[in-house]
Design a protein around this motif. Sequence first.
Motif, short mmCIF file in Angstrom:
data_model
loop_
_atom_site.label_atom_id
_atom_site.label_comp_id
_atom_site.label_asym_id
_atom_site.label_seq_id
_atom_site.Cartn_x
_atom_site.Cartn_y
_atom_site.Cartn_z
N GLY A 130 -32.00 -61.06 -32.41
CA GLY A 130 -30.77 -60.77 -33.13
C GLY A 130 -30.40 -59.30 -33.11
N VAL A 131 -29.07 -59.05 -33.18
CA VAL A 131 -28.58 -57.67 -33.22
C VAL A 131 -29.08 -56.99 -34.50
N GLY A 132 -29.48 -55.73 -34.38
CA GLY A 132 -30.00 -55.00 -35.53
C GLY A 132 -31.50 -55.02 -35.64
N THR A 133 -32.15 -55.75 -34.74
CA THR A 133 -33.62 -55.77 -34.74
C THR A 133 -34.15 -54.46 -34.16
N SER A 134 -35.07 -53.84 -34.87
CA SER A 134 -35.70 -52.61 -34.37
C SER A 134 -37.06 -52.96 -33.77
N LEU A 135 -37.50 -52.10 -32.85
CA LEU A 135 -38.74 -52.35 -32.13
C LEU A 135 -39.76 -51.27 -32.45
N GLN A 136 -40.97 -51.70 -32.76
CA GLN A 136 -42.06 -50.77 -33.01
C GLN A 136 -43.27 -51.17 -32.17
N TYR A 137 -44.09 -50.17 -31.85
CA TYR A 137 -45.25 -50.39 -30.99
C TYR A 137 -46.54 -50.17 -31.76
N VAL A 172 -37.84 -56.35 -37.92
CA VAL A 172 -38.67 -55.40 -37.17
C VAL A 172 -39.61 -56.20 -36.27
N LEU A 173 -39.45 -56.00 -34.97
CA LEU A 173 -40.34 -56.63 -33.99
C LEU A 173 -41.43 -55.64 -33.63
N ARG A 174 -42.67 -56.03 -33.87
CA ARG A 174 -43.80 -55.16 -33.54
C ARG A 174 -44.54 -55.77 -32.35
N ILE A 175 -44.70 -54.99 -31.31
CA ILE A 175 -45.43 -55.47 -30.12
C ILE A 175 -46.63 -54.58 -29.88
N GLY A 176 -47.67 -55.18 -29.29
CA GLY A 176 -48.91 -54.46 -29.02
C GLY A 176 -48.99 -53.99 -27.58
N PHE A 207 -42.17 -56.29 -13.88
CA PHE A 207 -42.59 -57.04 -15.07
C PHE A 207 -44.11 -57.19 -15.09
N ARG A 208 -44.66 -57.55 -13.95
CA ARG A 208 -46.11 -57.77 -13.89
C ARG A 208 -46.87 -56.46 -14.13
N THR A 209 -46.35 -55.36 -13.60
CA THR A 209 -47.03 -54.08 -13.71
C THR A 209 -47.01 -53.54 -15.13
N TRP A 210 -45.82 -53.58 -15.78
CA TRP A 210 -45.65 -52.84 -17.02
C TRP A 210 -45.61 -53.72 -18.27
N PHE A 211 -45.46 -55.04 -18.12
CA PHE A 211 -45.33 -55.87 -19.31
C PHE A 211 -46.36 -56.99 -19.42
N SER A 212 -47.23 -57.12 -18.42
CA SER A 212 -48.22 -58.20 -18.49
C SER A 212 -49.23 -57.97 -19.62
N ALA A 213 -49.45 -56.69 -19.99
CA ALA A 213 -50.42 -56.38 -21.05
C ALA A 213 -49.77 -56.28 -22.43
N VAL A 214 -48.43 -56.44 -22.50
CA VAL A 214 -47.73 -56.35 -23.78
C VAL A 214 -47.91 -57.65 -24.57
N GLN A 215 -48.17 -57.54 -25.89
CA GLN A 215 -48.43 -58.72 -26.72
C GLN A 215 -47.54 -58.73 -27.96
N PHE A 216 -47.23 -59.92 -28.43
CA PHE A 216 -46.50 -60.09 -29.69
C PHE A 216 -47.46 -59.86 -30.86
N VAL A 217 -47.04 -59.01 -31.82
CA VAL A 217 -47.85 -58.74 -33.00
C VAL A 217 -47.24 -59.40 -34.24
N SER A 218 -45.97 -59.05 -34.52
CA SER A 218 -45.33 -59.63 -35.70
C SER A 218 -43.83 -59.42 -35.65
N TYR A 219 -43.11 -60.23 -36.48
CA TYR A 219 -41.67 -60.03 -36.65
C TYR A 219 -41.35 -60.26 -38.12
N GLU A 220 -41.04 -59.17 -38.82
CA GLU A 220 -40.75 -59.24 -40.25
C GLU A 220 -39.63 -58.27 -40.59
N SER A 221 -38.67 -58.76 -41.43
CA SER A 221 -37.58 -57.91 -41.93
C SER A 221 -36.86 -57.19 -40.79
#
Length: 445
Positions: A73-80, A42-46, A26-40
């Motif tokens: 929620g089920v059906g949420t898509s992920l974008q980077y 669609v979860l967008r992470i930075g 988690f520390r190695t690969w996700f510490s630099a990941v950031q929340f950008v937005s969640y709309e319709s």
Amino acid sequence: MSNTQQQDQWEAFLSILKRSISEQEFRTWFSAVQFVSYESHVLRIGVPNLFLTEYIEGHFLKEITKAVEYAFGVGTSLQYSIISSPDDENQPQRPAANPKPKLPPLDSNINQNFTFDNFVEGQSNKLARTIALSIAAHPGKTFNPFFLYGPSGVGKTHLISAIGHKLLKLHPEMRVLYVPAHLFKTQFIDSVRNNTQNDFIHFYQTIDVLIIDDIQEFTTTKTQQAFFHIFNHLQLNGRQIIISSDREPAKFEGIEERMLTRFRAGMMAPIERPDLALRRAILQTKIRRDGLKFPKEVVDFIVTHVDSSIRDLEGIISSIMAYSIVDFCGEITLPLAERIVSQAINLAKKELSLNTITRHVCTYFGVKEKEVMSKTRKQGIVQARQISMYLSHKYTDLSYAEIGRQMGKKDHSTVLHSCSMVKRRLSTEKNFRHQVEEIEAGFKN
């Protein structure tokens, strides 16, 4: 949905992910990941770069999907989204008020033979190599500082040099510098003597990628203070810092807490001793590269019995080649391999104490043990004392502090300095190396 609710969902996502993978992953690969937005839905992470996106998608897709569905929620898509930094090439650059003066050419001190191409990957070094490749692609962006640790002879110097080698190929304009800790100390001491400390500090603050090898040798307060100022300047300015050590920060002796805190705040990765599969791969790679011919039974015997380090493995190969020419007319046989390996293993496994080692050294040089334990600075006594400390560290499990205590209540920094001096002389003085080898040969008797 309010920003507060979205932030709560993001925290829930991270919490589920933390429970699904190891803390280090988690520390190695996700510490630099950031929340950008969640709309319709669609979860967008930075993420800082494409490499990180590809890696976490390729290795943690199942865990990420589970955490996203639980939190959003089920059906949420992920974008980077790639998070841009002010110094990205595609960002408009503001004209500098004071243009950076052109600096003189820099000798990087990188060993050109240490590359990613000839670094053999295995389970024991896979994480460290993956991080090293990421740094070579995006210096100063994600894993900074990078702290690599592991026992002697497992490939730390090779890997950190490979980063520098790759960076110079990709960015020849970069000021990349590899510095062994003992050389940094020597340069700093000279700057103090010559009253040029400011020049010393300024030079290091111009480096884009600083690679310090064997940082456990930084034991004096003044050396640490100088490095602390350099470290802070480089990090605040987005420069990459790469550090290697023979132990993790928690096991350091004599390093200031503020330095340890900064090491721990970066990315720490271990390199462990090579397992059987990696030893075999390394041996076969060296055989092919050097155009050698080793019978299969010889390869099997070596990789089964030589399990301490890559350096020992390569040393065994060199010894077998040398003895085969002298005693076997160039033929490499299993009896020869058994003889060479058994000598090395018997020496490594023989129980040696500090007193036994010191007695051998004193006998060899014709000096008294009580003189070695004393504070005298006579050249012959100092040499015997330093070799005793070096061999005690090599062949026993004693810490630097314990070796110093047993050798006349010396400080651990004295022991560390002695070990560094002996290692340096072994690499440059043939006669001195022959003397130490003769002393070691006496341990077998």
